[in-house]
Design an enzyme around this catalytic site. Structure first.
Site, PDB file in Angstrom:
ATOM      1  N   ALA A  50       0.820  -1.214   0.000  1.00  0.00           N
ATOM      2  CA  ALA A  50       0.000   0.000   0.000  1.00  0.00           C
ATOM      3  C   ALA A  50       0.853   1.262   0.000  1.00  0.00           C
ATOM      4  O   ALA A  50       0.468   2.280  -0.589  1.00  0.00           O
ATOM      5  CB  ALA A  50      -0.939  -0.005   1.205  1.00  0.00           C
ATOM      6  N   GLN A  81      -6.654  -0.597   6.414  1.00  0.00           N
ATOM      7  CA  GLN A  81      -6.687  -1.509   7.557  1.00  0.00           C
ATOM      8  C   GLN A  81      -5.522  -2.494   7.509  1.00  0.00           C
ATOM      9  O   GLN A  81      -5.680  -3.667   7.852  1.00  0.00           O
ATOM     10  CB  GLN A  81      -8.024  -2.243   7.639  1.00  0.00           C
ATOM     11  CG  GLN A  81      -9.055  -1.466   8.440  1.00  0.00           C
ATOM     12  CD  GLN A  81     -10.193  -2.338   8.930  1.00  0.00           C
ATOM     13  OE1 GLN A  81     -10.726  -3.169   8.206  1.00  0.00           O
ATOM     14  NE2 GLN A  81     -10.582  -2.140  10.172  1.00  0.00           N
ATOM     15  N   ALA A 140      -0.986  -1.745  10.835  1.00  0.00           N
ATOM     16  CA  ALA A 140      -0.095  -0.652  11.214  1.00  0.00           C
ATOM     17  C   ALA A 140       0.015  -0.484  12.725  1.00  0.00           C
ATOM     18  O   ALA A 140       0.953   0.155  13.208  1.00  0.00           O
ATOM     19  CB  ALA A 140      -0.583   0.652  10.575  1.00  0.00           C
ATOM     20  N   HIS A 141      -0.939  -1.045  13.475  1.00  0.00           N
ATOM     21  CA  HIS A 141      -0.893  -0.942  14.932  1.00  0.00           C
ATOM     22  C   HIS A 141       0.364  -1.577  15.513  1.00  0.00           C
ATOM     23  O   HIS A 141       0.814  -1.219  16.589  1.00  0.00           O
ATOM     24  CB  HIS A 141      -2.126  -1.608  15.543  1.00  0.00           C
ATOM     25  CG  HIS A 141      -2.187  -3.086  15.305  1.00  0.00           C
ATOM     26  ND1 HIS A 141      -2.648  -3.617  14.119  1.00  0.00           N
ATOM     27  CD2 HIS A 141      -1.824  -4.145  16.069  1.00  0.00           C
ATOM     28  CE1 HIS A 141      -2.579  -4.935  14.175  1.00  0.00           C
ATOM     29  NE2 HIS A 141      -2.075  -5.282  15.340  1.00  0.00           N
ATOM     30  N   TYR A 152      -8.993   4.126   9.804  1.00  0.00           N
ATOM     31  CA  TYR A 152      -9.877   3.058  10.264  1.00  0.00           C
ATOM     32  C   TYR A 152      -9.371   2.380  11.541  1.00  0.00           C
ATOM     33  O   TYR A 152      -9.559   1.190  11.752  1.00  0.00           O
ATOM     34  CB  TYR A 152     -10.123   2.017   9.164  1.00  0.00           C
ATOM     35  CG  TYR A 152     -11.539   1.479   9.222  1.00  0.00           C
ATOM     36  CD1 TYR A 152     -12.249   1.477  10.415  1.00  0.00           C
ATOM     37  CD2 TYR A 152     -12.182   1.002   8.100  1.00  0.00           C
ATOM     38  CE1 TYR A 152     -13.540   1.014  10.493  1.00  0.00           C
ATOM     39  CE2 TYR A 152     -13.483   0.524   8.161  1.00  0.00           C
ATOM     40  CZ  TYR A 152     -14.148   0.537   9.368  1.00  0.00           C
ATOM     41  OH  TYR A 152     -15.431   0.073   9.439  1.00  0.00           O
ATOM     42  N   CYS A 192     -25.117  -8.094  14.082  1.00  0.00           N
ATOM     43  CA  CYS A 192     -25.804  -6.879  13.660  1.00  0.00           C
ATOM     44  C   CYS A 192     -25.530  -5.822  14.717  1.00  0.00           C
ATOM     45  O   CYS A 192     -24.933  -6.109  15.750  1.00  0.00           O
ATOM     46  CB  CYS A 192     -27.308  -7.104  13.484  1.00  0.00           C
ATOM     47  SG  CYS A 192     -28.199  -7.431  15.015  1.00  0.00           S
TER      48      CYS A 192
END
Length: 552
Positions: A239, A259, A262-263, A317, A405
């Site tokens: 990316a 997403q 990267a954490h 995100y 949900c």
């Protein structure tokens, strides 16, 4: 038993433990490691880079052994994936209490965590990996769907039709993005360094196709956007290289997010390193690898900011990529918002968030029965109805059949009691597990994600997830967890989770009613305390007691 082996939860109605209250966590622990579910089951890694279900195989075996013999008035304690004790409690107490990855403030850094992990003293539990309520990529699809739906309402007239979303990361969490975009009518181009991840998402119907190369991917994605067709395309690439290249080419991108893992910098592949060399390099030279990863993140984030400059809708995100880019010296990293303040917080003010359930029988018919029941229970919730129809058509089960949900305060308890009635009547063949992600309205302190930009500046106040866990423990939960570092990485979050079991008994109905009222109620009071007007309205409308307001 010793070492790695295939793990699959038992199916059917025959107990391997003493009761459903202990059979449920046993099956869900095993389900987290089902090869259909886990990213690297041999290493006990479920998702999110290194998020584990157990510290090691010896600990896994000890937990299984203990759960099979645990009584209905006993509680097993789990310290970072290792069972450390059993105490006599009572039938309303949780059967399992879990604490994962927690470190004292000054020690809450990735290098120190890794040192302690290498000593065998801790493990990274992510959010639902170490708390045994992971249900595969579906678990994040609903929240991702809600996020993109909110972005569509804010910016694109209520639909993503005719738009192209660019994102990175197609693992256990990120793999939800292409389906969430297409369920909202849009086109999606997703980038991942690992072709196997992309192929796996195609197999599970979260991604429509994998392009041969970047040129092929761009051609297909742009054509799909032009035709206003819901379709997703994956492409193998980094990316940090692909995002700037698409910007340079002037590809018409309408929405950008990311997403990747990267954490944890060791789970983000830097520019110039091959996938084959990744693990060896990260293990042998973690500091050097981290520096290169952060530099690459800065390149990617720069491209995201420049997409925003060019008119695209851009959001973080929740993987801390902005902060990693800031560390690498990029001073515009925080010029685009996180997804919670941008789109989700109004729902949090209503105690609305993720509500997931799992059929312990293993029979998909049981989930289909609950689908019908919940759609009848909330016939006027248009977003829920649309989601449920899309989920039934598009989503493949991974491991035990499950559904998710979003429901709010005053709704989750009704659904829980309804499911318990279905079990009691025999309309579903075995008990239902009911839980949630730790990402919820009142269960997280995470200044770069769930609590970013709170109205009163309370982003980093971590009392709330601790109160959430204590409330769940005293409200009838079957297992409760407190974790550190999930989603955004070590040092950046504290969060809690709870799981209940609908086994058809009157006791279960009482527990579920209380638990599923109080748990989302924490979200309401947390946002009332922060000064959100909508939360104040919900508290007044639905009778949530706020002591500081009762004297007014």
């Amino acid at each position: 038993m010793e070492g790695a082996r295939p793990v699959r939860a038992p199916r059917g109605t025959t107990l391997t433990a003493r009761s459903w209250a202990t059979e449920a966590p046993l099956r869900m622990l095993m389900n987290n490691l089902d090869p259909e579910n886990a990213e690297r089951p041999d290493d006990l890694v479920v998702y999110g880079g290194t998020g584990r279900a157990a510290r090691n195989w010896a600990s896994f075996d000890a937990m299984v052994r203990t759960l099979t013999t645990l009584r209905e008035d006993e509680t097993m304690l789990v310290q970072s994936g290792k069972p450390v004790g059993v105490f006599q409690t009572h039938e309303w107490a949780p059967r399992v209490l879990i604490a994962n990855s927690n470190l004292v403030g000054d020690w809450a850094t990735w290098p120190e965590f890794r040192r302690l992990e290498a000593m065998g003293l801790t493990m990274y539990g992510q959010m639902t990996a170490g708390s045994w309520i992971y249900i595969g990529t579906q678990g994040i699809v609903q929240g991702t769907y809600e996020t993109f739906a909110a972005a569509a309402e804010k910016r694109f007239g209520g639909t993503l039709a005719g738009t192209l979303t660019l994102t990175g990361g197609c693992g256990g969490m990120g793999g939800a993005q292409p389906l969430a975009v297409t369920l909202n009518g849009g086109a999606c181009l997703i980038v991942d360094v690992d072709e196997a991840r992309l192929r796996r998402r195609v197999e599970h119907r979260y991604l429509d196709e994998v392009a041969d190369n970047l040129d092929d991917a761009v051609t297909k994605a742009v054509a799909t956007r032009k035709d206003k067709r819901a379709w997703s395309v994956g492409v193998v690439g980094n990316a940090a290289e692909v995002f700037p290249e698409l910007l340079r080419r002037g590809v018409p991108i309408d929405l950008v997010t990311d997403q990747t893992s990267a954490h944890d910098p060791l789970s983000y592949l830097p520019i110039g390193i091959s996938v084959e060399d990744w693990e060896d390099y990260a293990t042998k030279k973690p500091d050097e690898f981290t520096e290169r990863a952060e530099e690459s993140m800065a390149v990617q984030v720069r491209a995201m900011v420049e997409f925003q400059d060019a008119g695209a809708e851009v959001f973080d995100y929740g993987n801390s990529i902005r902060d990693e880019a800031r560390k690498a010296g990029y001073d515009r990293a925080f010029e685009f918002p996180g997804f919670v303040p941008a789109y989700i917080r109004p729902q949090f003010c209503e105690g609305r968030g993720p509500f997931r359930w799992v059929a312990l029988s293993g029979d998909p018919k049981d989930i289909h029965a609950t689908d019908e029941a919940i759609m009848k229970l909330f016939p006027d919730d248009d977003r829920l109805q649309k989601w449920m129809r899309g989920a039934r058509e598009k989503i493949s089960f991974q491991g035990l059949p499950a559904r998710i949900c979003w429901l709010g305060y005053g709704e989750r308890d009704k659904a829980g009691v309804l499911f318990n009635d279905l079990v009691a009547s025999g309309k579903v063949s075995a008990p239902i597990v009911i839980g949630r992600d730790h990402l919820d309205s009142g269960s997280v302190a995470s200044p770069y994600r769930e609590t970013e930009a709170m109205l009163d500046g309370s982003d980093a106040i971590a009392d709330w997830p601790l109160l959430n866990a204590l409330t769940a423990t005293s409200s009838g939960a079957t297992w409760v967890s407190i974790h550190h570092g999930g989603g955004v990485g070590i040092g950046r979050s504290i969060h809690a989770g709870q799981v209940g079991v609908a086994d058809g008994t009157e006791l279960a109905a009482q527990k579920l009613s209380r638990l599923l009222t109080n748990d989302p109620g924490m979200g309401v009071i947390r946002h009332v305390d922060a000064g959100y007007e909508r939360a104040e309205e919900i508290a007044a409308e639905r009778g949530v007691r706020i002591p500081m307001r009762e004297g007014e």
